[in-house]
Write a protein that holds these residues in place. Structure first.
Motif, PDB file in Angstrom:
ATOM      1  N   SER A 429      60.744 -49.802  28.967  1.00 48.73           N
ATOM      2  CA  SER A 429      61.792 -48.364  28.351  1.00 48.73           C
ATOM      3  C   SER A 429      61.268 -46.752  28.864  1.00 48.73           C
ATOM      4  CB  SER A 429      60.976 -49.219  27.052  1.00 48.73           C
ATOM      5  OG  SER A 429      61.503 -49.813  26.779  1.00 48.73           O
ATOM      6  N   CYS A 430      62.454 -46.223  28.503  1.00 46.75           N
ATOM      7  CA  CYS A 430      62.007 -45.431  29.182  1.00 46.75           C
ATOM      8  C   CYS A 430      62.423 -44.037  27.428  1.00 46.75           C
ATOM      9  CB  CYS A 430      63.792 -44.259  29.695  1.00 46.75           C
ATOM     10  SG  CYS A 430      63.475 -42.521  30.177  1.00 46.75           S
ATOM     11  N   GLY A 431      61.629 -43.428  27.745  1.00 47.25           N
ATOM     12  CA  GLY A 431      61.499 -41.924  25.874  1.00 47.25           C
ATOM     13  C   GLY A 431      62.032 -41.269  26.568  1.00 47.25           C
ATOM     14  N   HIS A 432      62.946 -40.409  27.446  1.00 44.95           N
ATOM     15  CA  HIS A 432      62.626 -38.703  27.660  1.00 44.95           C
ATOM     16  C   HIS A 432      63.493 -38.250  26.596  1.00 44.95           C
ATOM     17  CE1 HIS A 432      61.280 -40.132  31.661  1.00 44.95           C
ATOM     18  NE2 HIS A 432      61.783 -38.840  32.192  1.00 44.95           N
ATOM     19  N   CYS A 433      64.633 -39.037  26.185  1.00 46.85           N
ATOM     20  CA  CYS A 433      65.476 -38.498  24.968  1.00 46.85           C
ATOM     21  C   CYS A 433      65.007 -38.600  23.728  1.00 46.85           C
ATOM     22  CB  CYS A 433      66.887 -39.020  25.111  1.00 46.85           C
ATOM     23  SG  CYS A 433      66.662 -40.964  24.852  1.00 46.85           S
ATOM     24  N   SER A 434      63.765 -38.359  23.072  1.00 46.99           N
ATOM     25  CA  SER A 434      62.763 -38.899  22.174  1.00 46.99           C
ATOM     26  C   SER A 434      61.935 -38.241  22.399  1.00 46.99           C
ATOM     27  CB  SER A 434      62.621 -40.348  21.483  1.00 46.99           C
ATOM     28  OG  SER A 434      62.590 -41.388  22.071  1.00 46.99           O
ATOM     29  N   THR A 435      61.323 -37.757  22.916  1.00 44.11           N
ATOM     30  CA  THR A 435      59.999 -36.792  23.345  1.00 44.11           C
ATOM     31  C   THR A 435      60.637 -35.751  23.682  1.00 44.11           C
ATOM     32  OG1 THR A 435      59.518 -38.016  25.670  1.00 44.11           O
ATOM     33  CG2 THR A 435      58.208 -38.832  23.928  1.00 44.11           C
ATOM     34  N   LEU A 436      59.349 -34.767  23.301  1.00 43.68           N
ATOM     35  CA  LEU A 436      59.099 -33.816  24.140  1.00 43.68           C
ATOM     36  C   LEU A 436      60.574 -32.066  24.169  1.00 43.68           C
ATOM     37  CD1 LEU A 436      57.031 -34.062  27.336  1.00 43.68           C
ATOM     38  CD2 LEU A 436      56.060 -33.193  25.124  1.00 43.68           C
ATOM     39  N   ILE A 437      60.913 -32.584  22.373  1.00 38.25           N
ATOM     40  CA  ILE A 437      62.176 -31.949  21.941  1.00 38.25           C
ATOM     41  C   ILE A 437      62.234 -32.133  20.373  1.00 38.25           C
ATOM     42  CG2 ILE A 437      64.397 -33.729  23.900  1.00 38.25           C
ATOM     43  CD1 ILE A 437      64.839 -34.775  21.425  1.00 38.25           C
ATOM     44  N   PRO A 438      62.842 -30.551  20.068  1.00 36.26           N
ATOM     45  CA  PRO A 438      62.913 -29.825  18.948  1.00 36.26           C
ATOM     46  C   PRO A 438      62.522 -31.054  17.517  1.00 36.26           C
ATOM     47  CG  PRO A 438      64.161 -28.588  20.365  1.00 36.26           C
ATOM     48  CD  PRO A 438      64.377 -29.732  20.873  1.00 36.26           C
ATOM     49  N   CYS A 439      63.620 -32.477  17.582  1.00 34.57           N
ATOM     50  CA  CYS A 439      63.560 -33.519  16.803  1.00 34.57           C
ATOM     51  C   CYS A 439      62.885 -34.216  17.289  1.00 34.57           C
ATOM     52  CB  CYS A 439      64.946 -33.763  15.735  1.00 34.57           C
ATOM     53  SG  CYS A 439      65.889 -34.754  17.542  1.00 34.57           S
ATOM     54  N   ALA A 440      61.743 -34.661  18.173  1.00 33.29           N
ATOM     55  CA  ALA A 440      60.966 -35.199  17.944  1.00 33.29           C
ATOM     56  C   ALA A 440      59.801 -36.130  16.959  1.00 33.29           C
ATOM     57  CB  ALA A 440      60.165 -35.310  19.352  1.00 33.29           C
ATOM     58  N   ARG A 441      59.423 -35.148  16.505  1.00 32.58           N
ATOM     59  CA  ARG A 441      58.429 -34.938  15.490  1.00 32.58           C
ATOM     60  C   ARG A 441      58.331 -34.598  14.508  1.00 32.58           C
ATOM     61  NH1 ARG A 441      54.903 -39.438  16.385  1.00 32.58           N
ATOM     62  NH2 ARG A 441      53.864 -38.923  18.999  1.00 32.58           N
ATOM     63  N   GLU A 442      59.775 -34.129  13.955  1.00 32.38           N
ATOM     64  CA  GLU A 442      60.395 -33.388  12.492  1.00 32.38           C
ATOM     65  C   GLU A 442      61.689 -33.233  12.222  1.00 32.38           C
ATOM     66  OE1 GLU A 442      58.463 -29.779  12.331  1.00 32.38           O
ATOM     67  OE2 GLU A 442      59.386 -29.283  13.714  1.00 32.38           O
ATOM     68  N   ILE A 443      61.599 -32.724  11.122  1.00 30.66           N
ATOM     69  CA  ILE A 443      63.260 -31.934  11.408  1.00 30.66           C
ATOM     70  C   ILE A 443      63.341 -30.777  11.616  1.00 30.66           C
ATOM     71  CG2 ILE A 443      65.466 -32.350   9.556  1.00 30.66           C
ATOM     72  CD1 ILE A 443      64.356 -33.740   7.442  1.00 30.66           C
ATOM     73  N   PRO A 444      64.664 -30.640  12.559  1.00 32.42           N
ATOM     74  CA  PRO A 444      63.696 -28.735  12.470  1.00 32.42           C
ATOM     75  C   PRO A 444      63.730 -28.047  12.165  1.00 32.42           C
ATOM     76  CG  PRO A 444      66.127 -29.877  14.434  1.00 32.42           C
ATOM     77  CD  PRO A 444      65.323 -31.275  13.608  1.00 32.42           C
ATOM     78  N   PRO A 445      63.025 -26.739  12.083  1.00 32.27           N
ATOM     79  CA  PRO A 445      62.922 -26.151  11.019  1.00 32.27           C
ATOM     80  C   PRO A 445      64.434 -26.174  10.486  1.00 32.27           C
ATOM     81  CG  PRO A 445      61.452 -25.785  12.350  1.00 32.27           C
ATOM     82  CD  PRO A 445      62.251 -26.516  12.285  1.00 32.27           C
TER      83      PRO A 445
END
Length: 457
Positions: A429-445
């Motif tokens: 599995s690849c995870g580039h599109c869900s890691t190290l992006i603004p919505c990875a760990r939260e709803i963008p502020p």
């Protein structure tokens, strides 16, 4: 939330046959019989003392089962507790008068073998997504909605400045179906406590590599009513499609759907660098082994509901489950959207209050639970790109060009080479599109401050 017409074949082979066809890799029955016989012999020695440490361990390579105490998981194995999981009723493994261990083991195996080999198949296959397609008792009930938009043309009510006109933005969703509060068969906090305890204590929530760090962090849980009109809307051709079964088709008399979002722990992504071509091994392992734990949660929720006097079905591990050209008979993402857990992103990942780095599971039950309010109406409400066009992080992160300003091409997503890179591990599995992006760990502020989010139990 929209469907994609790309029907590219998955790089992962689906080994599961259609119902009634030969199944060469079915769970080895004789090895299960021997393991159960050994267990029954041991727990009936000098009285009956069930052993809650014992699990049935099944190897991926040959589908043989052995009996062992639970311990740190091994790669390419799956595990099932003898007591409470395979046999939920206390005393089931107690010998009757004049009964031998092999006689009791044979009788019990006759009762559970079909269910057990289905569990193993769904835990070990790498189909995307797999399914036995056991026939339902009746033809599909296709209702659809008055909002159907098969041409996928963004209507005025959904348009956003800064968003590519070629990116289809569905009409706003209706508000949650409201029901009277106070007559629930189970309160949401009980469900949350049950799943939280499972995540914290079950040995299967761990990577088989390294020091066996946990895969999943604490859950988010939402509830949808089976009467929510969204489930009919999911049958529209541009959403999931007419193959998406209504909740009542999976479980006659159904009243509620419990949806669970599990976020990945920091261990899964701590070695995931921004400039690397392939995913971190911890992520690929977490995605594959974490999927097995999602099935643990599904099975456990079914038992939990039964202990509260109800019935439950988890469609994604039901033998009737399957998909048609990437379109599932039951979509966990769409169900979670209905249950108030979050929305979709341009990358087509699900964005919850804890971000997009996680996975989903659900069960349908005939027990009554109050639906969770949806703090959104837009299908892409938590996505910065759909919000105002200000973010293209997932487009830039994708190594294959599968994500563009007009949407995602799912078939291309699997050409990243991860499967070949991790062939020795049997991951991919690849995870580039869900890691190290603004919505990875939260709803963008920027988006979060526009919402009225209530504290969860």
């Amino acid at each position: 939330m929209s469907a994609n017409n790309d029907t590219s074949k998955s790089l992962f082979e689906n080994e599961i046959p259609k119902w009634g066809e030969p199944y060469p890799r079915k769970l080895d029955r004789q090895s299960v019989l021997e393991a159960l016989t050994d267990y029954i012999l041991g727990v009936n020695y000098r009285g009956y003392r069930p052993d809650f440490r014992k699990v049935l361990a099944v190897r991926s390579s040959d589908r043989t089962a052995t009996l062992r105490n639970f311990a740190a998981p091994l790669r390419q194995e799956v595990y099932y507790f003898i007591e409470g999981e395979i046999f939920p009723e206390a005393g089931t493994t107690k010998l009757g008068e004049g009964e031998s261990p092999v006689e009791l083991a044979s009788r019990l195996l006759d009762e559970v073998f079909e269910q057990l080999y289905i569990w193993v198949a769904y835990d070990l296959t790498k189909g995307s997504p797999p399914g036995f397609r056991k026939p339902f008792d009746h033809p599909p009930v296709v209702k659809g909605s008055q909002y159907a938009n098969p041409e996928q043309v963004t209507r005025d009510a959904a348009r956003r400045e800064g968003v590519n006109p070629g990116f289809y933005l569905p009409d706003p969703a209706p508000l949650s179906t409201a029901e009277a509060v106070g007559d629930d068969d189970i309160v949401l906090e009980e469900v949350l406590n049950h799943v939280t305890q499972l995540v914290r204590t079950d040995f299967r929530n761990a990577l088989p590599e390294g020091e066996n760090p946990p895969i999943w962090d604490l859950p988010l849980i939402g509830v949808a009513s089976v009467e929510d009109p969204l489930f009919e809307r999911f049958q529209d051709p541009e959403v999931v499609g007419p193959m998406h079964r209504l909740p009542q088709e999976w479980l006659p008399g159904a009243r509620s759907i419990i949806s669970v979002f599990l976020p990945f722990t920091g261990h899964i992504t701590e070695h995931y660098a921004k400039d690397q071509r392939f995913s971190a091994i911890e992520f690929s392992s977490g995605k594959w082994n974490g999927s097995k734990f999602l099935n643990v949660v599904r099975r456990s929720l079914i038992r939990f509901v039964e202990r509260h006097g109800g019935r439950a079905v988890a469609p994604n591990i039901d033998p009737r489950y399957d998909s048609d050209d990437w379109r599932p008979f039951w979509s966990e993402r769409h169900t979670a959207f209905a249950a108030g857990l979050g929305t979709f992103g341009l990358h087509q990942n699900f964005i919850s209050e804890k971000g997009a780095l996680g996975r989903l599971c659900s069960v349908i039950t005939d027990l009554k639970l109050t639906p969770t309010p949806r703090p959104y109406t837009d299908v892409y409400h938590y996505c910065l790109y759909a919000f105002d066009g200000s973010c293209d992080a997932c487009i830039r992160r994708c190594p294959t060009g599968a994500i563009t300003s007009t949407g995602k091409i799912p078939g291309r997503c699997e050409t990243h080479g991860n499967k070949e890179h991790f062939a020795a591990w049997n991951y991919g599995s690849c995870g580039h599109c869900s890691t190290l992006i603004p919505c990875a760990r939260e709803i963008p502020p920027k988006i979060r401050k526009t919402l009225s989010l209530k504290p969860r139990p």
